[in-house]
Design an enzyme around this catalytic site. Structure first.
Site, short mmCIF file in Angstrom:
data_model
loop_
_atom_site.label_atom_id
_atom_site.label_comp_id
_atom_site.label_asym_id
_atom_site.label_seq_id
_atom_site.Cartn_x
_atom_site.Cartn_y
_atom_site.Cartn_z
N THR A 178 11.52 21.44 -21.68
CA THR A 178 12.14 21.60 -20.36
C THR A 178 13.60 21.17 -20.38
OG1 THR A 178 12.12 20.65 -18.13
CG2 THR A 178 11.13 19.32 -19.84
N ASP A 179 14.38 21.74 -19.45
CA ASP A 179 15.79 21.32 -19.33
C ASP A 179 15.89 19.88 -18.81
OD1 ASP A 179 15.00 21.75 -16.70
OD2 ASP A 179 16.72 23.02 -16.16
N GLU A 180 14.77 19.34 -18.28
CA GLU A 180 14.84 17.99 -17.70
C GLU A 180 15.08 16.92 -18.76
OE1 GLU A 180 12.21 16.92 -14.58
OE2 GLU A 180 12.29 18.91 -13.68
N TYR B 28 8.07 11.84 -16.48
CA TYR B 28 7.72 13.18 -17.00
C TYR B 28 8.74 13.63 -18.04
CZ TYR B 28 8.01 18.28 -17.23
OH TYR B 28 8.12 19.56 -17.68
N LYS C 154 8.40 14.37 -22.16
CA LYS C 154 8.71 15.65 -22.80
C LYS C 154 9.78 15.43 -23.90
CE LYS C 154 7.39 19.29 -21.83
NZ LYS C 154 6.18 20.07 -22.27
P1 NAD Z 1 0.87 23.33 -15.14
O1 NAD Z 1 0.73 21.92 -14.68
O2 NAD Z 1 0.74 24.43 -14.16
O3 NAD Z 1 -0.20 23.62 -16.28
C1 NAD Z 1 -0.50 22.69 -17.28
C2 NAD Z 1 -1.79 23.15 -17.95
O4 NAD Z 1 -2.08 22.22 -19.02
C3 NAD Z 1 -3.00 23.12 -17.01
O5 NAD Z 1 -3.80 24.27 -17.22
C4 NAD Z 1 -3.77 21.87 -17.44
O6 NAD Z 1 -5.17 21.96 -17.22
C5 NAD Z 1 -3.44 21.82 -18.92
N1 NAD Z 1 -3.55 20.47 -19.48
C6 NAD Z 1 -3.08 19.30 -18.95
N2 NAD Z 1 -3.41 18.28 -19.77
C7 NAD Z 1 -4.06 18.82 -20.83
C8 NAD Z 1 -4.61 18.28 -22.02
N3 NAD Z 1 -4.59 16.95 -22.28
N4 NAD Z 1 -5.19 19.11 -22.91
C9 NAD Z 1 -5.26 20.45 -22.66
N5 NAD Z 1 -4.77 21.02 -21.55
C10 NAD Z 1 -4.16 20.21 -20.66
O7 NAD Z 1 2.25 23.38 -15.91
P2 NAD Z 1 3.31 24.57 -16.04
O8 NAD Z 1 4.25 24.51 -14.93
O9 NAD Z 1 2.59 25.81 -16.35
O10 NAD Z 1 4.09 24.09 -17.35
C11 NAD Z 1 3.65 24.46 -18.65
C12 NAD Z 1 4.58 23.86 -19.68
O11 NAD Z 1 5.90 24.34 -19.45
C13 NAD Z 1 4.68 22.35 -19.62
O12 NAD Z 1 4.73 21.86 -20.94
C14 NAD Z 1 5.97 22.07 -18.88
O13 NAD Z 1 6.53 20.85 -19.31
C15 NAD Z 1 6.80 23.25 -19.34
N6 NAD Z 1 7.84 23.70 -18.38
C16 NAD Z 1 7.53 23.95 -17.08
C17 NAD Z 1 8.51 24.45 -16.22
C18 NAD Z 1 8.22 24.76 -14.77
O14 NAD Z 1 9.15 25.05 -14.03
N7 NAD Z 1 6.98 24.77 -14.32
C19 NAD Z 1 9.80 24.66 -16.70
C20 NAD Z 1 10.09 24.36 -18.04
C21 NAD Z 1 9.10 23.91 -18.86
O1 DAU Z 2 13.51 22.10 -14.69
C1 DAU Z 2 12.24 22.36 -15.23
C2 DAU Z 2 11.20 21.55 -14.50
O2 DAU Z 2 11.07 22.13 -13.21
C3 DAU Z 2 9.85 21.51 -15.22
O3 DAU Z 2 10.00 20.85 -16.45
C4 DAU Z 2 8.80 20.81 -14.38
O4 DAU Z 2 7.53 20.89 -14.99
C5 DAU Z 2 8.74 21.49 -13.02
O5 DAU Z 2 7.83 20.78 -12.19
C6 DAU Z 2 10.12 21.53 -12.37
O6 DAU Z 2 10.56 20.21 -12.02
P1 DAU Z 2 11.29 19.91 -10.62
O7 DAU Z 2 11.11 18.48 -10.30
O8 DAU Z 2 12.66 20.45 -10.60
O9 DAU Z 2 10.37 20.86 -9.65
P2 DAU Z 2 9.78 20.63 -8.20
O10 DAU Z 2 9.23 21.95 -7.76
O11 DAU Z 2 8.88 19.45 -8.14
O12 DAU Z 2 11.07 20.32 -7.35
C7 DAU Z 2 12.14 21.27 -7.28
C8 DAU Z 2 13.22 20.68 -6.39
O13 DAU Z 2 12.71 20.61 -5.05
C9 DAU Z 2 13.60 19.26 -6.77
O14 DAU Z 2 14.98 19.08 -6.52
C10 DAU Z 2 12.79 18.39 -5.81
C11 DAU Z 2 12.69 19.26 -4.57
N1 DAU Z 2 11.45 19.10 -3.78
C12 DAU Z 2 10.26 19.19 -4.43
C13 DAU Z 2 9.09 19.07 -3.71
C14 DAU Z 2 7.75 19.15 -4.42
C15 DAU Z 2 11.53 18.93 -2.40
O15 DAU Z 2 12.61 18.88 -1.82
N2 DAU Z 2 10.36 18.79 -1.70
C16 DAU Z 2 9.14 18.85 -2.30
O16 DAU Z 2 8.10 18.69 -1.61
#
Ligand code: NAD
Ligand code: DAU
Length: 338
Positions: A125-127, A150, A154
């Site tokens: 992730t970019d985080e 988190y 990562k």
């Molecule tokens: P998500 O939370 O929707 O899905 C995570 C999945 O992993 C779920 O199906 C969960 O059951 C499974 N899981 C959790 N713990 C596990 C374990 N111990 N063993 C096996 N499976 C397990 O997450 P997402 O948003 O789909 O993110 C997927 C990946 O992409 C993550 O690694 C996250 O860090 C990365 N990522 C997410 C975003 C985003 O915006 N959502 C952006 C950049 C990177």
């Molecule tokens: O940048 C990549 C990341 O993006 C991934 O690695 C993470 O898995 C994914 O959850 C996401 O992280 P963020 O913290 O950026 O996403 P989130 O949707 O939780 O929040 C997006 C923005 O919105 C952030 O600035 C916080 C804000 N927010 C979030 C929630 C849930 C609100 O203002 N209100 C809310 O209720």
């Protein structure tokens, strides 16, 4: 080609499994997923039922299970999506983030090395870069400076992947993408939470001043980049993935876009207390993946949000069945007294 997709029942993982079925129909795909609160077998149910995807329930942090799985099937390619993924949850409790995101990744790396996996893709992730000020972009050499538990977990995983490449010669790449949105996203993240709350005429809880900036990418664009990195990325390299200027928006603008597409009033917006250590701004320079692998995002922010809103409107049963039980307890805990 035998492919393992961990976390393939979650948001991005399940979109990726559907993408693979379309783009690489001859590949044999196995999904390993623990089905935590965020995992949902319905996301890939038809593929599992028709037999085109094999599903294994279990944790990437269960060494015995992982070792048996890798010994039983010779995987060529591993995509590691499995993770605890929500920043707010990591603020309430970090242990499971360390167990899954760091320990689990290490267990996969060891199994991959022991069985001669040809390519390991770590979905990061970019985080890991922390926060930007008002200007600038994350490049692959930006120093790692994670803020939340988190993001720190990562970052730990990324460093273990790079150590496996340098020390043991494992073939691996790391991808660092920005905020994804699209179908099957668990309604704890901003986009699906705000869409579904608006559909229910409930308040949209916007943290702080609503001016934190994220780089919003439609999930299918991310999936295309991941497949390219798996097939053509150079081992030991990191590839940033993002949406470009069109997707870089403050949260208030994202919120207003959702409300306007749904035809709902901005009175639903409710400013609430900020997230601790809330990263102010993310912006991605994706010129490396563009020049090396020819990838670019294709779906504009407006079109992506329209598609996503449409999906949540047409799949009420999916999210209504999720917004119960554990979810309601979490919601109460995270949002009460804010
Ligand atoms: P998500 O939370 O929707 O899905 C995570 C999945 O992993 C779920 O199906 C969960 O059951 C499974 N899981 C959790 N713990 C596990 C374990 N111990 N063993 C096996 N499976 C397990 O997450 P997402 O948003 O789909 O993110 C997927 C990946 O992409 C993550 O690694 C996250 O860090 C990365 N990522 C997410 C975003 C985003 O915006 N959502 C952006 C950049 C990177
Ligand atoms: O940048 C990549 C990341 O993006 C991934 O690695 C993470 O898995 C994914 O959850 C996401 O992280 P963020 O913290 O950026 O996403 P989130 O949707 O939780 O929040 C997006 C923005 O919105 C952030 O600035 C916080 C804000 N927010 C979030 C929630 C849930 C609100 O203002 N209100 C809310 O209720």
């Amino acid at each position: 080609m035998n492919v393992l997709v961990t976390g393939g029942a979650g948001f991005i993982g399940s979109n990726f499994v559907h993408y693979l079925r379309r783009e690489r129909p001859s590949w044999k795909v196995t999904v390993l997923d623990l089905l935590t609160y965020a995992g949902n077998l319905k996301n890939i149910a038809e593929l599992v039922e028709e037999g085109s995807v094999r599903f294994v329930k279990g944790s990437i942090a269960d060494k015995e299970l992982v070792d048996d799985l890798f010994k039983g099937t010779k995987f060529n390619l591993v995509f590691n999506f499995a993770a605890e993924s929500h920043v707010d949850r990591s603020i309430h409790g970090a242990q499971v983030f360390v167990e899954t995101n760091i320990m689990g990744t290490q267990i996969l790396l060891d199994a991959a090395r022991a069985t001669g996996v040809e390519r390991f893709v770590q979905i990061s992730t970019d985080e890991v870069y922390g926060s930007l000020g008002p200007t600038g972009f994350f490049v692959e050499t930006t120093p790692l400076n994670p803020t939340s538990p988190y993001a720190a977990s990562k970052t730990g995983a990324d460093l273990m992947v790079l150590a496996a490449v340098k020390t043991h010669g494992l073939e691996a790449v790391i991808t660092r993408c920005s905020n994804n949105y699209g179908p099957y996203q668990f309604p704890e993240k901003l986009m699906p939470l705000f869409i579904t709350n608006a559909l229910e005429d409930k308040p949209l809880p916007l943290y702080g001043d609503g001016l934190n900036v994220r780089s919003w990418i439609y999930v299918e664009d991310h999936c295309a980049a991941l497949l390219l990195c798996g097939e053509k990325g150079r081992s030991g390299e990191v590839y940033n993935i993002g949406a470009g200027a069109d997707g870089e928006l403050p949260n208030i603008e994202v919120t207003k876009t959702i409300l306007s597409i749904l035809g709902k009033s901005e009175d639903l917006i409710q400013y609430v207390a900020d997230r601790p250590a809330h990263d102010r701004r993310y912006a991605i320079d994706y010129s490396k993946i563009k020049s090396e692998l020819g990838w670019e995002p294709k779906i504009s922010f407006r079109e992506g949000v329209q598609r996503t809103v449409e999906w949540y409107k047409n799949n009420k049963e999916w999210w209504q069945s999720v917004k119960t039980g554990e979810y309601l307890k979490y919601y109460e805990m995270n949002y009460a007294n804010r």
